[in-house]
Design an enzyme around this catalytic site. Sequence first.
Site, PDB file in Angstrom:
ATOM      1  N   THR A 194     101.446 -34.703  72.878  1.00 15.19           N
ATOM      2  CA  THR A 194     102.034 -33.792  73.870  1.00 15.19           C
ATOM      3  C   THR A 194     103.440 -34.194  74.241  1.00 15.19           C
ATOM      4  O   THR A 194     104.292 -33.348  74.521  1.00 15.19           O
ATOM      5  CB  THR A 194     101.145 -33.764  75.127  1.00 15.19           C
ATOM      6  OG1 THR A 194      99.911 -33.158  74.774  1.00 15.19           O
ATOM      7  CG2 THR A 194     101.775 -32.997  76.263  1.00 15.19           C
TER       8      THR A 194
ATOM      9  N   SER B 272      96.852 -36.120  68.454  1.00 11.24           N
ATOM     10  CA  SER B 272      96.118 -37.372  68.229  1.00 11.24           C
ATOM     11  C   SER B 272      94.611 -37.219  68.086  1.00 11.24           C
ATOM     12  O   SER B 272      93.924 -38.189  67.743  1.00 11.24           O
ATOM     13  CB  SER B 272      96.429 -38.375  69.337  1.00 11.24           C
ATOM     14  OG  SER B 272      95.728 -38.054  70.527  1.00 11.24           O
TER      15      SER B 272
ATOM     16  N   ASP C 144      94.995 -38.123  73.726  1.00 14.06           N
ATOM     17  CA  ASP C 144      93.548 -38.033  73.459  1.00 14.06           C
ATOM     18  C   ASP C 144      92.978 -39.308  72.852  1.00 14.06           C
ATOM     19  O   ASP C 144      91.838 -39.675  73.150  1.00 14.06           O
ATOM     20  CB  ASP C 144      93.241 -36.854  72.515  1.00 14.06           C
ATOM     21  CG  ASP C 144      93.420 -35.518  73.216  1.00 14.06           C
ATOM     22  OD1 ASP C 144      93.267 -34.476  72.552  1.00 14.06           O
ATOM     23  OD2 ASP C 144      93.738 -35.529  74.427  1.00 14.06           O
TER      24      ASP C 144
ATOM     25  N   LYS D 213      91.090 -42.780  79.160  1.00  7.55           N
ATOM     26  CA  LYS D 213      91.524 -41.500  79.720  1.00  7.55           C
ATOM     27  C   LYS D 213      90.411 -40.990  80.625  1.00  7.55           C
ATOM     28  O   LYS D 213      89.280 -40.812  80.186  1.00  7.55           O
ATOM     29  CB  LYS D 213      91.819 -40.513  78.590  1.00  7.55           C
ATOM     30  CG  LYS D 213      92.507 -39.218  79.035  1.00  7.55           C
ATOM     31  CD  LYS D 213      92.946 -38.370  77.843  1.00  7.55           C
ATOM     32  CE  LYS D 213      93.737 -37.138  78.258  1.00  7.55           C
ATOM     33  NZ  LYS D 213      94.180 -36.313  77.107  1.00  7.55           N
TER      34      LYS D 213
HETATM   35  N1  DGL Z   1      96.276 -32.719  71.353  1.00  8.47           N
HETATM   36  C1  DGL Z   1      96.346 -33.794  72.329  1.00  8.47           C
HETATM   37  C2  DGL Z   1      96.856 -35.084  71.660  1.00  8.47           C
HETATM   38  O1  DGL Z   1      97.704 -34.974  70.797  1.00  8.47           O
HETATM   39  C3  DGL Z   1      97.244 -33.434  73.461  1.00  8.47           C
HETATM   40  C4  DGL Z   1      97.090 -34.390  74.597  1.00  8.47           C
HETATM   41  C5  DGL Z   1      98.322 -35.218  74.848  1.00  8.47           C
HETATM   42  O2  DGL Z   1      98.996 -35.717  73.909  1.00  8.47           O
HETATM   43  O3  DGL Z   1      98.560 -35.438  76.043  1.00  8.47           O
HETATM   44  O4  DGL Z   1      96.374 -36.181  72.028  1.00  8.47           O
END
Ligand code: DGL
Length: 355
Positions: A38, A85, A119, A191
């Site tokens: 993100t 991620s 993530d 998290k």
């Molecule tokens: N798709 C999630 C990731 O890449 C988005 C969450 C983020 O990076 O805060 O981990």
Amino acid sequence: MQSKKIASQFLILCCAMLVSVAQAQKLPNVMILATGGTIAGTGATSTTTVGYTAAKIGVDALIEAVPELKKVANVRGEQVFQIASENMNNDYWLKLAKRVNVLLAQSDVDGIVITHGTDTIEETAYFLNLTVKSRKPVVIVGSMRPSTAISADGPINLYNAVLLAGSQDAIGKGVLVTLNDQINGAREVTKTNTSTLDTFKTPELGFLGYIQGSKPYFYRQSVRKNTVDTEFDISKLDTLPQVDIVYGYANMGPVALNAFVAAGAKGIIHAGVGDGSLASTVIPSIIDARKKGVVVVRSSRVGQGIVARNGEADDDKLDLVVSDTLNAQKARILLMLALTKTTNTKEIQAMYSKY
Ligand code: DGL
């Protein structure tokens, strides 16, 4: 007269350049390795804080967006890969860990920042905590809002991460995670909220410290062995043993565990209810898995507290390992690395007490 004026201007310019070179020499050299997430995400509007696209912006743009970085470190950027991620995998981990170790062995690198999706930050952090072979700071950073959002948290998180990675105080502390002005250690950080800025916590055992006014403040550090003090060397590894996680719940049966073993898993993490309890429905499958040489670790879905050996199950009789306080996703990482060294359950159990 004119030539005197030019000469004095040239002299002033030379002095200014000497001062800036001296200042640059005083600043730490920090490499920023970008992997996506993100923090590199973009949304359709400035109020899009969910439903945006992660892993869109490159490392140079991330650095350019925070000109203040140059005041605290000499930064260079490298795009190691560009993913959301949730798509992190063992191949990416090995590539990242090897690159980190090559860079940290260089005298012109004082610390490393890794920009990453939130993530799986906690998993990458723990993997690197066990495989980085340097005491220099490695700081993983992400953001909960995309770069295009009002009050995006990425820029300040990146600034804090570079500060931390260039700080003498961060040396020898293991891999660190910083978001939201807080400093967490790799082993226990997790998290805790799907979307809020303060999502990363170390429940019960607590933060290692804070970053305030461009300065890191440490109040404690992990007592578990990490980085240069671990026995794991991934430099010659191209793959990691397959380890899967079985989630415990009321009314569970053996289907998932049997399927993982049939698919060739070398290790199983059983994220049991409570203190890592085993439902009677899965015990025959666990016995069968052990007969096939699959190492089974009892963890807990609870996330906090010690999974007691021979507490909710006869680990000695079933020849199982318990995960100490590691949650299932971190217990999986340690078992993967342990299986690159041994399948002896007593040796593996000793590793869960050490790392
Ligand atoms: N798709 C999630 C990731 O890449 C988005 C969450 C983020 O990076 O805060 O981990």
